[in-house]
Design a protein around this motif. Structure first.
Motif, PDB file in Angstrom:
ATOM      1  N   LEU A   1       8.562  -5.647 -10.724  1.00  0.00           N
ATOM      2  CA  LEU A   1       7.295  -5.286 -10.099  1.00  0.00           C
ATOM      3  C   LEU A   1       7.505  -4.251  -9.008  1.00  0.00           C
ATOM      4  N   ARG A   2       8.483  -4.486  -8.158  1.00  0.00           N
ATOM      5  CA  ARG A   2       8.746  -3.565  -7.055  1.00  0.00           C
ATOM      6  C   ARG A   2       9.234  -2.211  -7.562  1.00  0.00           C
ATOM      7  N   ALA A   3      10.096  -2.229  -8.580  1.00  0.00           N
ATOM      8  CA  ALA A   3      10.600  -0.964  -9.141  1.00  0.00           C
ATOM      9  C   ALA A   3       9.467  -0.182  -9.804  1.00  0.00           C
ATOM     10  N   MET A   4       8.616  -0.864 -10.547  1.00  0.00           N
ATOM     11  CA  MET A   4       7.503  -0.188 -11.209  1.00  0.00           C
ATOM     12  C   MET A   4       6.480   0.319 -10.193  1.00  0.00           C
ATOM     13  N   ALA A   5       6.265  -0.430  -9.127  1.00  0.00           N
ATOM     14  CA  ALA A   5       5.352   0.021  -8.078  1.00  0.00           C
ATOM     15  C   ALA A   5       5.888   1.286  -7.415  1.00  0.00           C
ATOM     16  N   LEU A   6       7.183   1.328  -7.186  1.00  0.00           N
ATOM     17  CA  LEU A   6       7.793   2.513  -6.589  1.00  0.00           C
ATOM     18  C   LEU A   6       7.693   3.710  -7.533  1.00  0.00           C
ATOM     19  N   ALA A   7       7.952   3.497  -8.823  1.00  0.00           N
ATOM     20  CA  ALA A   7       7.826   4.581  -9.799  1.00  0.00           C
ATOM     21  C   ALA A   7       6.376   5.056  -9.897  1.00  0.00           C
ATOM     22  N   ALA A   8       5.440   4.120  -9.902  1.00  0.00           N
ATOM     23  CA  ALA A   8       4.020   4.478  -9.963  1.00  0.00           C
ATOM     24  C   ALA A   8       3.594   5.219  -8.701  1.00  0.00           C
TER      25      ALA A   8
ATOM     26  N   ALA B   1      -3.397   9.571  -3.418  1.00  0.00           N
ATOM     27  CA  ALA B   1      -2.607   9.390  -2.200  1.00  0.00           C
ATOM     28  C   ALA B   1      -2.801   7.981  -1.633  1.00  0.00           C
ATOM     29  N   HIS B   2      -4.040   7.514  -1.611  1.00  0.00           N
ATOM     30  CA  HIS B   2      -4.339   6.161  -1.138  1.00  0.00           C
ATOM     31  C   HIS B   2      -3.686   5.127  -2.057  1.00  0.00           C
ATOM     32  N   SER B   3      -3.748   5.378  -3.365  1.00  0.00           N
ATOM     33  CA  SER B   3      -3.105   4.478  -4.328  1.00  0.00           C
ATOM     34  C   SER B   3      -1.598   4.426  -4.112  1.00  0.00           C
ATOM     35  N   ALA B   4      -1.006   5.576  -3.835  1.00  0.00           N
ATOM     36  CA  ALA B   4       0.444   5.632  -3.587  1.00  0.00           C
ATOM     37  C   ALA B   4       0.822   4.759  -2.396  1.00  0.00           C
ATOM     38  N   LEU B   5       0.006   4.774  -1.359  1.00  0.00           N
ATOM     39  CA  LEU B   5       0.290   3.929  -0.190  1.00  0.00           C
ATOM     40  C   LEU B   5       0.254   2.444  -0.569  1.00  0.00           C
ATOM     41  N   HIS B   6      -0.713   2.057  -1.380  1.00  0.00           N
ATOM     42  CA  HIS B   6      -0.776   0.655  -1.810  1.00  0.00           C
ATOM     43  C   HIS B   6       0.411   0.293  -2.695  1.00  0.00           C
ATOM     44  N   LEU B   7       0.821   1.203  -3.545  1.00  0.00           N
ATOM     45  CA  LEU B   7       1.967   0.938  -4.417  1.00  0.00           C
ATOM     46  C   LEU B   7       3.259   0.844  -3.609  1.00  0.00           C
ATOM     47  N   ILE B   8       3.386   1.660  -2.584  1.00  0.00           N
ATOM     48  CA  ILE B   8       4.546   1.549  -1.684  1.00  0.00           C
ATOM     49  C   ILE B   8       4.515   0.205  -0.975  1.00  0.00           C
ATOM     50  N   TRP B   9       3.319  -0.228  -0.564  1.00  0.00           N
ATOM     51  CA  TRP B   9       3.170  -1.540   0.079  1.00  0.00           C
ATOM     52  C   TRP B   9       3.631  -2.652  -0.869  1.00  0.00           C
ATOM     53  N   ILE B  10       3.246  -2.556  -2.142  1.00  0.00           N
ATOM     54  CA  ILE B  10       3.659  -3.555  -3.124  1.00  0.00           C
ATOM     55  C   ILE B  10       5.171  -3.513  -3.320  1.00  0.00           C
ATOM     56  N   ALA B  11       5.738  -2.309  -3.349  1.00  0.00           N
ATOM     57  CA  ALA B  11       7.192  -2.186  -3.493  1.00  0.00           C
ATOM     58  C   ALA B  11       7.918  -2.827  -2.311  1.00  0.00           C
ATOM     59  N   LEU B  12       7.318  -2.770  -1.128  1.00  0.00           N
ATOM     60  CA  LEU B  12       7.948  -3.341   0.064  1.00  0.00           C
ATOM     61  C   LEU B  12       7.704  -4.839   0.218  1.00  0.00           C
ATOM     62  N   THR B  13       6.522  -5.307  -0.191  1.00  0.00           N
ATOM     63  CA  THR B  13       6.152  -6.696   0.120  1.00  0.00           C
ATOM     64  C   THR B  13       6.048  -7.619  -1.087  1.00  0.00           C
ATOM     65  N   GLY B  14       6.003  -7.064  -2.285  1.00  0.00           N
ATOM     66  CA  GLY B  14       5.906  -7.903  -3.474  1.00  0.00           C
ATOM     67  C   GLY B  14       4.517  -7.946  -4.054  1.00  0.00           C
ATOM     68  N   LYS B  15       4.315  -8.887  -4.942  1.00  0.00           N
ATOM     69  CA  LYS B  15       3.087  -8.991  -5.737  1.00  0.00           C
ATOM     70  C   LYS B  15       1.852  -9.142  -4.866  1.00  0.00           C
TER      71      LYS B  15
END
Length: 179
Positions: A106-113, A155-169
């Motif tokens: 999940l974290r890897a895919m969020a970072l890629a996304a 850009a806003h979506s990228a911030l949320h995806l970075i948040w998911i990569a850092l904090t999890g599901k």
């Protein structure tokens, strides 16, 4: 101030707190903008229908304005869906994996996304600049505003995806409301 934050943001007191506050502010702003944009779209389209069929007249820019507000509403709403994990995902294989592996994927895919969203935001900004002098057909405004919506949403979506990569599901609204 922390009482105004949702429960999932109150827990972040350390180095992630500024990002949590930024996301919360952006999400609140996006939510209110979506309400205003959809209200404007409904008002313009309704007025257009009344004028066209009731008075045999019309508003020349109604269709283009409705399309612009719709596009902005969609791209402002995408990050809000990412925030709560409500976008469609195929979990046939990953759901059978151990929790640790699921979290890592999940974290890897969020970072890629997030990287892809940054790329799309960057390219849409370049395209908007490239066609900024091109005007909409019925409005005295740049056609680039459609692409600005894409850039802002990505850009806003990228911030949320970075948040998911850092904090999890992310927790969806039903789960978050019960905690």
């Amino acid at each position: 101030m922390s009482r105004l934050l949702p429960p999932n943001l109150q827990q972040h007191q350390g180095r992630l707190r500024p990002m949590a506050l930024t996301l919360h502010t952006l999400d609140t702003l996006a939510g209110w903008l979506i309400v205003a944009l959809l209200g404007a779209m409904v008002a313009v389209v309704s007025l257009q229908v009344v004028l066209r069929y009731g008075l045999n007249s019309s508003i020349g820019f109604a269709d283009e304005l409705a399309r612009l507000t719709f596009v902005w509403s969609i791209f402002l709403g995408i990050p809000l869906g990412i925030r709560i994990g409500s976008h469609i995902g195929i979990e046939l294989l990953t759901a059978r994996l151990p929790d640790v592996v699921q979290d890592a994927l999940l974290r890897a895919m969020a970072l890629a996304a997030a990287a892809m969203m940054v790329l799309v935001a960057w390219q849409s900004a370049l395209m908007a600049l490239d066609q900024w002098d091109e005007l909409m057909i019925s409005m005295d405004a740049s056609a680039g505003w459609f692409l600005v919506a894409v850039g802002v949403g990505c850009a806003h979506s990228a911030l949320h995806l970075i948040w998911i990569a850092l904090t999890g599901k992310p927790k969806n609204t039903e789960t978050a409301a019960t905690e």
